[in-house]
Design an enzyme around this catalytic site. Structure first.
Site, short mmCIF file in Angstrom:
data_model
loop_
_atom_site.label_atom_id
_atom_site.label_comp_id
_atom_site.label_asym_id
_atom_site.label_seq_id
_atom_site.Cartn_x
_atom_site.Cartn_y
_atom_site.Cartn_z
N GLU A 1 -74.05 -76.17 -0.29
CA GLU A 1 -75.07 -76.92 -1.02
C GLU A 1 -75.22 -76.42 -2.45
O GLU A 1 -75.62 -77.20 -3.33
CB GLU A 1 -76.41 -76.84 -0.29
CG GLU A 1 -76.43 -77.60 1.02
CD GLU A 1 -77.79 -77.62 1.68
OE1 GLU A 1 -78.77 -77.11 1.10
OE2 GLU A 1 -77.89 -78.17 2.80
N ASN B 1 -85.73 -74.83 16.11
CA ASN B 1 -85.56 -76.17 15.55
C ASN B 1 -84.51 -76.93 16.36
O ASN B 1 -83.34 -76.53 16.39
CB ASN B 1 -85.13 -76.06 14.08
CG ASN B 1 -84.83 -77.39 13.42
OD1 ASN B 1 -85.02 -78.45 14.01
ND2 ASN B 1 -84.35 -77.33 12.20
N CYS C 1 -83.56 -76.18 8.37
CA CYS C 1 -84.13 -74.84 8.49
C CYS C 1 -83.21 -73.79 7.86
O CYS C 1 -83.66 -72.67 7.58
CB CYS C 1 -84.44 -74.51 9.94
SG CYS C 1 -83.02 -74.61 11.05
N HIS C 2 -81.95 -74.13 7.62
CA HIS C 2 -81.04 -73.17 6.98
C HIS C 2 -81.46 -72.88 5.54
O HIS C 2 -81.02 -71.89 4.97
CB HIS C 2 -79.59 -73.69 7.02
CG HIS C 2 -79.37 -74.97 6.29
ND1 HIS C 2 -79.61 -76.21 6.87
CD2 HIS C 2 -78.95 -75.22 5.03
CE1 HIS C 2 -79.33 -77.16 5.98
NE2 HIS C 2 -78.93 -76.58 4.87
N TYR D 1 -90.00 -68.01 4.02
CA TYR D 1 -90.81 -68.25 5.21
C TYR D 1 -92.29 -68.33 4.82
O TYR D 1 -93.03 -69.16 5.35
CB TYR D 1 -90.59 -67.15 6.25
CG TYR D 1 -89.20 -67.16 6.86
CD1 TYR D 1 -88.89 -68.03 7.91
CD2 TYR D 1 -88.20 -66.32 6.40
CE1 TYR D 1 -87.63 -68.05 8.48
CE2 TYR D 1 -86.93 -66.33 6.96
CZ TYR D 1 -86.65 -67.20 8.00
OH TYR D 1 -85.40 -67.21 8.56
#
Length: 195
Positions: free
Chosen positions: A193, A158, A166-167, A135
């Protein structure tokens, strides 16, 4: 009065008529927000788009009816189930979940975000697939290093999770932090991912 359930042919006719209505509304400029739902590994997702681009991706935990009501209040009450406008978004999200897509090439309508939150959303796609940023790092990239909590707020609100990633934003200590779709969904996406 009791209504009999529709048989298959009648149901197909209703679906075809709904499609014709959506096409006519879009052609006549009467469709301000089109929406559809898709199945995903995270559950059913609601996708919504204006003529400018995808405006909303919503998880089922948000309550799709509540999301549609918010869109009616914030954008326009002229909302219709019109899947064709969202074919590209559905296809790209399907490719993403299948591991065949790492970024999205969709026009976006970011009109649901303003100010610093919008600035944060513009920086989130810079976090590469398979990577994370804190962040604090996102706050610095957005031009206000002290706005760590504001970055958290921007991620929490979001309107385009998954597409605007945003994850990929985590706490400075590496722990996940919160996520609109739930912590389990965030972990699933990051694990997918990283594979």
């Amino acid at each position: 009065m009791l209504l009999a359930p529709l048989n298959k042919a009648a149901s197909d006719d209703v679906g075809r008529l709904a499609g014709l209505l959506a096409e006519a509304a879009d052609r006549e400029g009467l469709l301000d927000v089109a929406y559809r739902t898709i199945d995903s590994p995270l559950g059913e997702l609601l996708l919504a788009a204006t003529d400018r681009g995808v405006v909303r991706v919503a998880f089922s935990v948000e309550g799709h009816d509540a999301v549609l009501q918010e869109l009616a209040q914030r954008i326009s009450p002229r909302i219709l189930l019109a899947p064709a406008r969202l074919d590209a978004a559905a296809r790209e999200l399907g490719e993403y979940f299948a591991g065949k897509r790492r970024s999205f090439d969709l026009p976006l309508d970011l009109s649901l975000s303003r100010g610093f939150r919008l600035s944060v959303l513009h920086h989130l796609p810079d976090i590469a697939y398979g990577h994370t940023a804190s962040y604090a790092q996102v706050a610095a990239a957005a031009g206000n290093p002290k706005a760590v909590r504001a970055v958290g707020s921007a991620c929490a609100t979001n309107p385009l999770p998954l597409i605007v990633p945003c994850h990929r934003v985590v706490r400075s200590d590496g722990s996940l932090g919160q996520y609109l779709g739930g912590t389990d969904a965030k972990r699933t996406l990051l694990d997918m991912e990283a594979a």
